[in-house]
Design a protein around this motif. Structure first.
Motif, PDB file in Angstrom:
ATOM      1  N   ALA A  11       0.832  -1.204   0.000  1.00 46.25           N
ATOM      2  CA  ALA A  11       0.000   0.000   0.000  1.00 46.25           C
ATOM      3  C   ALA A  11       0.870   1.258   0.000  1.00 46.25           C
ATOM      4  O   ALA A  11       0.595   2.218  -0.742  1.00 46.25           O
ATOM      5  CB  ALA A  11      -0.931  -0.008   1.203  1.00 46.25           C
ATOM      6  N   ILE A  12       1.917   1.247   0.785  1.00 42.98           N
ATOM      7  CA  ILE A  12       2.794   2.421   0.857  1.00 42.98           C
ATOM      8  C   ILE A  12       3.620   2.551  -0.423  1.00 42.98           C
ATOM      9  O   ILE A  12       3.877   3.654  -0.905  1.00 42.98           O
ATOM     10  CB  ILE A  12       3.681   2.359   2.111  1.00 42.98           C
ATOM     11  CG1 ILE A  12       2.781   2.400   3.349  1.00 42.98           C
ATOM     12  CG2 ILE A  12       4.673   3.509   2.145  1.00 42.98           C
ATOM     13  CD1 ILE A  12       3.484   2.092   4.638  1.00 42.98           C
ATOM     14  N   ARG A  13       3.994   1.423  -1.008  1.00 42.87           N
ATOM     15  CA  ARG A  13       4.698   1.430  -2.292  1.00 42.87           C
ATOM     16  C   ARG A  13       3.819   2.075  -3.371  1.00 42.87           C
ATOM     17  O   ARG A  13       4.309   2.854  -4.193  1.00 42.87           O
ATOM     18  CB  ARG A  13       5.050  -0.008  -2.686  1.00 42.87           C
ATOM     19  CG  ARG A  13       6.410  -0.167  -3.240  1.00 42.87           C
ATOM     20  CD  ARG A  13       6.768  -1.625  -3.508  1.00 42.87           C
ATOM     21  NE  ARG A  13       7.665  -2.096  -2.473  1.00 42.87           N
ATOM     22  CZ  ARG A  13       7.398  -3.041  -1.594  1.00 42.87           C
ATOM     23  NH1 ARG A  13       6.258  -3.667  -1.596  1.00 42.87           N
ATOM     24  NH2 ARG A  13       8.290  -3.391  -0.698  1.00 42.87           N
ATOM     25  N   ALA A  14       2.531   1.771  -3.340  1.00 44.58           N
ATOM     26  CA  ALA A  14       1.587   2.371  -4.299  1.00 44.58           C
ATOM     27  C   ALA A  14       1.503   3.887  -4.086  1.00 44.58           C
ATOM     28  O   ALA A  14       1.426   4.651  -5.057  1.00 44.58           O
ATOM     29  CB  ALA A  14       0.212   1.727  -4.158  1.00 44.58           C
ATOM     30  N   GLU A  15       1.542   4.330  -2.823  1.00 45.39           N
ATOM     31  CA  GLU A  15       1.549   5.760  -2.538  1.00 45.39           C
ATOM     32  C   GLU A  15       2.788   6.418  -3.144  1.00 45.39           C
ATOM     33  O   GLU A  15       2.699   7.495  -3.739  1.00 45.39           O
ATOM     34  CB  GLU A  15       1.533   6.020  -1.029  1.00 45.39           C
ATOM     35  CG  GLU A  15       0.231   5.747  -0.349  1.00 45.39           C
ATOM     36  CD  GLU A  15       0.283   6.079   1.137  1.00 45.39           C
ATOM     37  OE1 GLU A  15       1.305   6.633   1.618  1.00 45.39           O
ATOM     38  OE2 GLU A  15      -0.709   5.787   1.817  1.00 45.39           O
ATOM     39  N   ALA A  16       3.939   5.783  -2.982  1.00 43.14           N
ATOM     40  CA  ALA A  16       5.184   6.334  -3.517  1.00 43.14           C
ATOM     41  C   ALA A  16       5.118   6.428  -5.042  1.00 43.14           C
ATOM     42  O   ALA A  16       5.578   7.414  -5.621  1.00 43.14           O
ATOM     43  CB  ALA A  16       6.379   5.489  -3.079  1.00 43.14           C
ATOM     44  N   ARG A  17       4.524   5.417  -5.681  1.00 43.80           N
ATOM     45  CA  ARG A  17       4.389   5.454  -7.146  1.00 43.80           C
ATOM     46  C   ARG A  17       3.489   6.608  -7.578  1.00 43.80           C
ATOM     47  O   ARG A  17       3.779   7.301  -8.559  1.00 43.80           O
ATOM     48  CB  ARG A  17       3.847   4.134  -7.669  1.00 43.80           C
ATOM     49  CG  ARG A  17       4.895   3.040  -7.791  1.00 43.80           C
ATOM     50  CD  ARG A  17       4.381   1.860  -8.586  1.00 43.80           C
ATOM     51  NE  ARG A  17       3.186   1.276  -8.002  1.00 43.80           N
ATOM     52  CZ  ARG A  17       3.175   0.301  -7.093  1.00 43.80           C
ATOM     53  NH1 ARG A  17       4.316  -0.193  -6.661  1.00 43.80           N
ATOM     54  NH2 ARG A  17       2.041  -0.182  -6.634  1.00 43.80           N
ATOM     55  N   LEU A  18       2.380   6.810  -6.851  1.00 46.15           N
ATOM     56  CA  LEU A  18       1.471   7.896  -7.195  1.00 46.15           C
ATOM     57  C   LEU A  18       2.163   9.242  -7.008  1.00 46.15           C
ATOM     58  O   LEU A  18       2.066  10.131  -7.855  1.00 46.15           O
ATOM     59  CB  LEU A  18       0.191   7.825  -6.360  1.00 46.15           C
ATOM     60  CG  LEU A  18      -0.830   8.948  -6.587  1.00 46.15           C
ATOM     61  CD1 LEU A  18      -1.262   9.019  -8.049  1.00 46.15           C
ATOM     62  CD2 LEU A  18      -2.045   8.744  -5.694  1.00 46.15           C
ATOM     63  N   ALA A  19       2.893   9.401  -5.911  1.00 46.08           N
ATOM     64  CA  ALA A  19       3.630  10.647  -5.688  1.00 46.08           C
ATOM     65  C   ALA A  19       4.676  10.864  -6.781  1.00 46.08           C
ATOM     66  O   ALA A  19       4.855  11.980  -7.266  1.00 46.08           O
ATOM     67  CB  ALA A  19       4.277  10.631  -4.312  1.00 46.08           C
ATOM     68  N   ALA A  20       5.345   9.798  -7.184  1.00 48.66           N
ATOM     69  CA  ALA A  20       6.367   9.887  -8.231  1.00 48.66           C
ATOM     70  C   ALA A  20       5.754  10.273  -9.571  1.00 48.66           C
ATOM     71  O   ALA A  20       6.420  10.892 -10.413  1.00 48.66           O
ATOM     72  CB  ALA A  20       7.116   8.566  -8.356  1.00 48.66           C
ATOM     73  N   SER A  21       4.490   9.940  -9.787  1.00 43.08           N
ATOM     74  CA  SER A  21       3.846  10.290 -11.053  1.00 43.08           C
ATOM     75  C   SER A  21       3.771  11.811 -11.225  1.00 43.08           C
ATOM     76  O   SER A  21       3.771  12.301 -12.351  1.00 43.08           O
ATOM     77  CB  SER A  21       2.457   9.664 -11.155  1.00 43.08           C
ATOM     78  OG  SER A  21       1.524  10.328 -10.303  1.00 43.08           O
ATOM     79  N   TYR A  22       3.737  12.558 -10.128  1.00 49.88           N
ATOM     80  CA  TYR A  22       3.723  14.020 -10.229  1.00 49.88           C
ATOM     81  C   TYR A  22       5.090  14.555 -10.666  1.00 49.88           C
ATOM     82  O   TYR A  22       5.165  15.605 -11.298  1.00 49.88           O
ATOM     83  CB  TYR A  22       3.290  14.658  -8.917  1.00 49.88           C
ATOM     84  CG  TYR A  22       1.816  14.497  -8.701  1.00 49.88           C
ATOM     85  CD1 TYR A  22       0.903  15.258  -9.401  1.00 49.88           C
ATOM     86  CD2 TYR A  22       1.325  13.536  -7.819  1.00 49.88           C
ATOM     87  CE1 TYR A  22      -0.467  15.095  -9.215  1.00 49.88           C
ATOM     88  CE2 TYR A  22      -0.037  13.371  -7.635  1.00 49.88           C
ATOM     89  CZ  TYR A  22      -0.922  14.148  -8.345  1.00 49.88           C
ATOM     90  OH  TYR A  22      -2.272  13.968  -8.177  1.00 49.88           O
ATOM     91  N   LEU A  23       6.141  13.828 -10.361  1.00 52.13           N
ATOM     92  CA  LEU A  23       7.473  14.252 -10.812  1.00 52.13           C
ATOM     93  C   LEU A  23       7.602  14.106 -12.318  1.00 52.13           C
ATOM     94  O   LEU A  23       8.201  14.945 -12.975  1.00 52.13           O
ATOM     95  CB  LEU A  23       8.556  13.415 -10.121  1.00 52.13           C
ATOM     96  CG  LEU A  23       8.731  13.633  -8.638  1.00 52.13           C
ATOM     97  CD1 LEU A  23       9.755  12.659  -8.080  1.00 52.13           C
ATOM     98  CD2 LEU A  23       9.132  15.060  -8.342  1.00 52.13           C
ATOM     99  N   SER A  24       7.028  13.054 -12.862  1.00 53.43           N
ATOM    100  CA  SER A  24       7.144  12.824 -14.300  1.00 53.43           C
ATOM    101  C   SER A  24       6.240  13.758 -15.084  1.00 53.43           C
ATOM    102  O   SER A  24       6.458  13.970 -16.269  1.00 53.43           O
ATOM    103  CB  SER A  24       6.811  11.362 -14.628  1.00 53.43           C
ATOM    104  OG  SER A  24       5.459  11.077 -14.301  1.00 53.43           O
ATOM    105  N   ARG A  25       5.216  14.338 -14.430  1.00 50.24           N
ATOM    106  CA  ARG A  25       4.310  15.248 -15.131  1.00 50.24           C
ATOM    107  C   ARG A  25       4.759  16.692 -15.032  1.00 50.24           C
ATOM    108  O   ARG A  25       4.154  17.556 -15.641  1.00 50.24           O
ATOM    109  CB  ARG A  25       2.898  15.145 -14.529  1.00 50.24           C
ATOM    110  CG  ARG A  25       2.232  13.819 -14.800  1.00 50.24           C
ATOM    111  CD  ARG A  25       0.782  13.941 -14.494  1.00 50.24           C
ATOM    112  NE  ARG A  25       0.465  13.224 -13.277  1.00 50.24           N
ATOM    113  CZ  ARG A  25      -0.716  13.281 -12.694  1.00 50.24           C
ATOM    114  NH1 ARG A  25      -1.669  14.026 -13.182  1.00 50.24           N
ATOM    115  NH2 ARG A  25      -0.948  12.597 -11.599  1.00 50.24           N
ATOM    116  N   SER A  26       5.781  16.972 -14.237  1.00 51.43           N
ATOM    117  CA  SER A  26       6.172  18.381 -14.065  1.00 51.43           C
ATOM    118  C   SER A  26       7.130  18.844 -15.133  1.00 51.43           C
ATOM    119  O   SER A  26       7.662  18.167 -15.897  1.00 51.43           O
ATOM    120  CB  SER A  26       6.797  18.587 -12.691  1.00 51.43           C
ATOM    121  OG  SER A  26       7.940  17.784 -12.531  1.00 51.43           O
TER     122      SER A  26
END
Length: 112
Positions: free
Chosen positions: A97-112
């Motif tokens: 579950a926490i790994r999924a949170e990290a992936r979602l947060a990382a998705s904002y880095l790739s969109r910036s």
């Protein structure tokens, strides 16, 4: 970035994705906290302000893209550390579950 996050937050809430909504709220809060100006040393806690005078209003700090990126990286790193601890404690469900949170947060880095 925060505008995109707020739109994603509304979508997550409408779609019933509570976990995603909690994470996005947490990311927005981390950015909001970094935008808070430092407290003035001369101002006391009991400083008086006249109602509706605007005297209590303080302009937020403007963060550049690199600072927002650093905040997101810190949030991701924190989740990766917790994931490692959950793995160590043999809690694979919580680690996933926490790994999924990290992936979602990382998705904002790739969109910036």
């Amino acid at each position: 970035m925060k505008t995109r996050m707020r739109a994603d937050l509304r979508t997550a809430m409408k779609d019933g994705r509570g976990g995603d909504a909690r994470l996005i709220r947490s990311l927005i809060a981390a950015i909001d906290n970094a935008e808070a100006p430092p407290a003035r040393a001369s101002s006391g806690a009991a400083e008086q302000h006249r109602f509706l005078s605007g005297s209590a209003e303080v302009e937020r700090l403007l963060l550049d893209a690199e600072r927002v990126r650093a905040i997101l990286l810190a949030e991701i790193e924190e989740r990766e550390q917790v994931t490692a601890e959950m793995d160590r404690l043999d809690r694979p469900d919580r680690a996933d579950a926490i790994r999924a949170e990290a992936r979602l947060a990382a998705s904002y880095l790739s969109r910036s």
